[in-house]
Design an enzyme around this catalytic site. Structure first.
Site, PDB file in Angstrom:
ATOM      1  N   LYS A  96       0.841  -1.209   0.000  1.00  0.00           N
ATOM      2  CA  LYS A  96       0.000   0.000   0.000  1.00  0.00           C
ATOM      3  C   LYS A  96       0.875   1.258   0.000  1.00  0.00           C
ATOM      4  O   LYS A  96       2.077   1.185   0.268  1.00  0.00           O
ATOM      5  CB  LYS A  96      -0.915  -0.023   1.224  1.00  0.00           C
ATOM      6  CG  LYS A  96      -0.174   0.003   2.562  1.00  0.00           C
ATOM      7  CD  LYS A  96      -1.119  -0.278   3.724  1.00  0.00           C
ATOM      8  CE  LYS A  96      -0.362  -0.318   5.042  1.00  0.00           C
ATOM      9  NZ  LYS A  96      -1.235  -0.724   6.157  1.00  0.00           N
ATOM     10  N   ARG A 107     -10.638  -0.259  14.818  1.00  0.00           N
ATOM     11  CA  ARG A 107     -10.562   0.522  13.579  1.00  0.00           C
ATOM     12  C   ARG A 107     -11.683   0.042  12.663  1.00  0.00           C
ATOM     13  O   ARG A 107     -12.717   0.666  12.579  1.00  0.00           O
ATOM     14  CB  ARG A 107      -9.166   0.356  12.957  1.00  0.00           C
ATOM     15  CG  ARG A 107      -8.902   1.312  11.828  1.00  0.00           C
ATOM     16  CD  ARG A 107      -7.433   1.369  11.436  1.00  0.00           C
ATOM     17  NE  ARG A 107      -6.903   0.121  10.898  1.00  0.00           N
ATOM     18  CZ  ARG A 107      -5.639  -0.024  10.500  1.00  0.00           C
ATOM     19  NH1 ARG A 107      -4.790   0.983  10.577  1.00  0.00           N
ATOM     20  NH2 ARG A 107      -5.223  -1.182  10.012  1.00  0.00           N
ATOM     21  N   HIS A 158      -6.032  -7.206  13.143  1.00  0.00           N
ATOM     22  CA  HIS A 158      -4.834  -6.354  13.073  1.00  0.00           C
ATOM     23  C   HIS A 158      -4.328  -6.045  14.476  1.00  0.00           C
ATOM     24  O   HIS A 158      -5.109  -5.771  15.391  1.00  0.00           O
ATOM     25  CB  HIS A 158      -5.169  -5.060  12.323  1.00  0.00           C
ATOM     26  CG  HIS A 158      -3.957  -4.265  11.951  1.00  0.00           C
ATOM     27  ND1 HIS A 158      -2.912  -4.797  11.231  1.00  0.00           N
ATOM     28  CD2 HIS A 158      -3.615  -2.975  12.211  1.00  0.00           C
ATOM     29  CE1 HIS A 158      -1.978  -3.861  11.040  1.00  0.00           C
ATOM     30  NE2 HIS A 158      -2.380  -2.752  11.631  1.00  0.00           N
ATOM     31  N   ARG A 183       1.578 -10.740   7.256  1.00  0.00           N
ATOM     32  CA  ARG A 183       1.352  -9.542   6.431  1.00  0.00           C
ATOM     33  C   ARG A 183       2.383  -8.455   6.712  1.00  0.00           C
ATOM     34  O   ARG A 183       2.047  -7.360   7.145  1.00  0.00           O
ATOM     35  CB  ARG A 183      -0.041  -8.950   6.713  1.00  0.00           C
ATOM     36  CG  ARG A 183      -1.222  -9.874   6.542  1.00  0.00           C
ATOM     37  CD  ARG A 183      -2.543  -9.077   6.594  1.00  0.00           C
ATOM     38  NE  ARG A 183      -2.651  -8.234   7.747  1.00  0.00           N
ATOM     39  CZ  ARG A 183      -3.237  -8.574   8.891  1.00  0.00           C
ATOM     40  NH1 ARG A 183      -3.803  -9.765   9.038  1.00  0.00           N
ATOM     41  NH2 ARG A 183      -3.271  -7.723   9.901  1.00  0.00           N
ATOM     42  N   TYR A 213      14.434  30.884   5.581  1.00  0.00           N
ATOM     43  CA  TYR A 213      13.231  31.564   6.065  1.00  0.00           C
ATOM     44  C   TYR A 213      13.247  31.732   7.573  1.00  0.00           C
ATOM     45  O   TYR A 213      13.654  30.812   8.300  1.00  0.00           O
ATOM     46  CB  TYR A 213      11.987  30.736   5.708  1.00  0.00           C
ATOM     47  CG  TYR A 213      11.619  30.725   4.244  1.00  0.00           C
ATOM     48  CD1 TYR A 213      11.283  31.900   3.570  1.00  0.00           C
ATOM     49  CD2 TYR A 213      11.582  29.525   3.546  1.00  0.00           C
ATOM     50  CE1 TYR A 213      10.921  31.868   2.229  1.00  0.00           C
ATOM     51  CE2 TYR A 213      11.220  29.490   2.205  1.00  0.00           C
ATOM     52  CZ  TYR A 213      10.896  30.667   1.551  1.00  0.00           C
ATOM     53  OH  TYR A 213      10.532  30.635   0.236  1.00  0.00           O
ATOM     54  N   CYS A 228      13.180  24.378   3.028  1.00  0.00           N
ATOM     55  CA  CYS A 228      12.219  25.077   2.172  1.00  0.00           C
ATOM     56  C   CYS A 228      11.410  24.057   1.373  1.00  0.00           C
ATOM     57  O   CYS A 228      11.618  22.855   1.500  1.00  0.00           O
ATOM     58  CB  CYS A 228      12.947  26.006   1.197  1.00  0.00           C
ATOM     59  SG  CYS A 228      14.156  27.091   1.979  1.00  0.00           S
ATOM     60  N   ASP A 247      11.616  23.380  -1.790  1.00  0.00           N
ATOM     61  CA  ASP A 247      12.378  22.696  -2.840  1.00  0.00           C
ATOM     62  C   ASP A 247      13.870  22.589  -2.557  1.00  0.00           C
ATOM     63  O   ASP A 247      14.604  22.026  -3.373  1.00  0.00           O
ATOM     64  CB  ASP A 247      12.210  23.448  -4.162  1.00  0.00           C
ATOM     65  CG  ASP A 247      10.790  23.936  -4.354  1.00  0.00           C
ATOM     66  OD1 ASP A 247       9.896  23.071  -4.401  1.00  0.00           O
ATOM     67  OD2 ASP A 247      10.572  25.160  -4.394  1.00  0.00           O
TER      68      ASP A 247
HETATM   69  C1  LIG Z   1      -0.429  -1.667   6.859  1.00  0.00           C
HETATM   70  C2  LIG Z   1      -0.935  -2.974   7.319  1.00  0.00           C
HETATM   71  C3  LIG Z   1      -0.053  -4.042   7.521  1.00  0.00           C
HETATM   72  C4  LIG Z   1       1.465  -3.906   7.457  1.00  0.00           C
HETATM   73  O1  LIG Z   1       1.910  -3.153   8.563  1.00  0.00           O
HETATM   74  P1  LIG Z   1       3.458  -3.020   8.896  1.00  0.00           P
HETATM   75  O2  LIG Z   1       3.487  -2.479  10.267  1.00  0.00           O
HETATM   76  O3  LIG Z   1       4.028  -2.077   7.894  1.00  0.00           O
HETATM   77  O4  LIG Z   1       4.054  -4.369   8.781  1.00  0.00           O
HETATM   78  C5  LIG Z   1      -0.593  -5.280   7.840  1.00  0.00           C
HETATM   79  N1  LIG Z   1      -1.935  -5.445   7.966  1.00  0.00           N
HETATM   80  C6  LIG Z   1      -2.807  -4.428   7.801  1.00  0.00           C
HETATM   81  C7  LIG Z   1      -4.259  -4.670   7.964  1.00  0.00           C
HETATM   82  C8  LIG Z   1      -2.337  -3.162   7.490  1.00  0.00           C
HETATM   83  O5  LIG Z   1      -3.213  -2.160   7.343  1.00  0.00           O
END
Ligand SMILES: *Cc1c(COP(=O)(O)O)cnc(C)c1O
Length: 385
Positions: A46, A144, A173, A229, A273, A320, A322
């Site tokens: 992602k 969540r 998660h 994951r 700045y 800045c 850029d």
């Molecule tokens: C982003 C995400 C992950 C990976 O998380 P990391 O901490 O980068 O390993 C795994 N599962 C879900 C549902 C996520 O949203």
């Protein structure tokens, strides 16, 4: 004399600032994660593959035989399908009703996180005459998305009974796995098992159970189950200062630029700045053409460091949009000298973790913040194709 790590090709044209992604490190990280956990891997790509470039990273992981890819949004999944990626892809985010048909049309696996959303997936699948592949999301403490583990029985029954949804997975998660000392993870594991037990209770086959993000992969074997994951650790970066390097992973990303201006700043004169930094003696200052408009954090103003000719030098004054300035003291640097912001030069290295600490944030935000104004280059990746 000139300590070049070989990151930069001779820049004949094009922007002097670039991200270099080492595909061999990515492959090595995947191999070492697999060896560590001994179960299939859903590589999380992602947010532009954590800033490394969605399509090139996904293609390389596919070439390495990764079992599954994970993205946050349906748009990311569609981009991968349009680029010819054929590996199974799970969209991790909660579905937005009007988009459900797009998941099915592009052969993307759906996260179903409530009974309502299960009905939406079913309706779209039926209308298209094509089954939806779903993973059920159970909430074990993140609060969540997902159905609370303690009230998931009816949800599981409805999903199993659905004639238009195939339940491929069930997952949750972890909220605190970055810290190996947090007691929350094992509590979440227990809640997850309690929810999954309902499949057995109703005599349904157990779908693929997955729970471990990078923290789980690094610290908690109890979370590995049927698939893991990993996101950030796959890119060779640890999620948190409390995390332990239990797996040999190497950073896949380097970020470098080149000097575009050199001058002497007189004692008592200020830089950038707001005139927040003042030279207390005559000193040499170079300008580097990257700024917060590229996602290089402004919070590194007079805090960050860079590498030039193998030495560390401080960023002085405000970053800045850029450009920013670097104080090289009495040393020399020339226009076009390489400036490393993340990565190695000579015997020195600056990690994404260090940049995050100095910027007062987490490495995730540093990596994904680097935007498409910076060209990305890919190295390695010749083997195994
Ligand atoms: C982003 C995400 C992950 C990976 O998380 P990391 O901490 O980068 O390993 C795994 N599962 C879900 C549902 C996520 O949203």
């Amino acid at each position: 004399m000139h300590d070049s790590p070989g990151l930069m090709p001779p820049a004949v044209s094009g922007r002097p600032t670039r991200i270099v992604v080492d595909l061999d490190h990515l492959a090595l990280n995947l191999r070492n994660i697999r060896a560590h956990v001994g179960v299939p891997v859903m590589a999380i790509v992602k947010a532009n593959a954590y800033g490394h470039g969605l399509v090139p990273v996904a293609r390389h992981l596919q070439a390495q035989g990764v079992e599954q890819l994970g993205v946050a949004f349906v748009e990311e999944g569609i981009a991968l399908r349009q680029a010819g990626v054929t590996t199974p892809i799970l969209v991790l985010g909660g579905i937005f009703g009007p988009q459900v048909a797009q998941y099915i049309a592009h052969d993307l696996e759906i996260t179903v996180s409530s009974l309502d959303k299960l009905r939406q997936a079913e309706a779209a699948a039926q209308a298209m005459g094509r089954k939806a592949i779903v993973h059920l999301k159970i909430d074990t403490g993140m609060e969540r998305i997902g159905v609370h583990s303690y009230s998931s029985a009816a949800f599981i029954e409805a999903a199993v009974a659905s004639s238009w949804c195939t339940v491929k997975g069930v997952y949750s998660h972890l909220a605190c796995s970055d810290d190996p000392a947090s007691p929350m993870t094992l509590q979440q594991v227990e809640r997850f098992h309690e929810a999954c037990a309902h499949f057995e209770r109703i005599g349904a086959p157990m779908p693929l159970r997955h729970l471990a993000n990078s923290g789980g992969v690094l610290h908690f074997p109890e979370t590995w189950l049927d698939m893991v994951r990993p996101g950030i650790v796959l890119y060779g970066v640890l999620p948190d200062p409390a995390s332990k390097r239990t797996i040999d992973v190497r950073p896949a990303m380097s970020l470098a630029s080149q000097v575009v201006y050199f001058k002497v700043v007189r004692a008592g004169h200020t830089v950038s700045y707001g005139a927040t930094w003042t030279a207390d003696h005559d000193t040499r200052v170079v300008t580097v053409p990257i700024g917060y408009g590229d996602g290089f954090p402004r919070s590194l103003s007079s805090r960050g460091e860079v590498l030039i000719r193998g030495h560390r030098y401080p960023i002085v004054g405000r970053v800045c949009m850029d450009q920013f300035m670097v104080d090289i003291g009495g040393d020399s640097a020339w226009n076009e000298d390489e400036v490393v912001l993340v990565g190695k030069q000579g015997d020195e290295a600056i990690s994404a973790e260090e940049v995050a600490r100095l910027a007062g944030t987490i490495p995730y935000e540093i990596l994904v913040g680097l935007n498409d104004r910076i060209p990305r280059e890919y190295r390695g990746g010749d083997t195994g194709r």
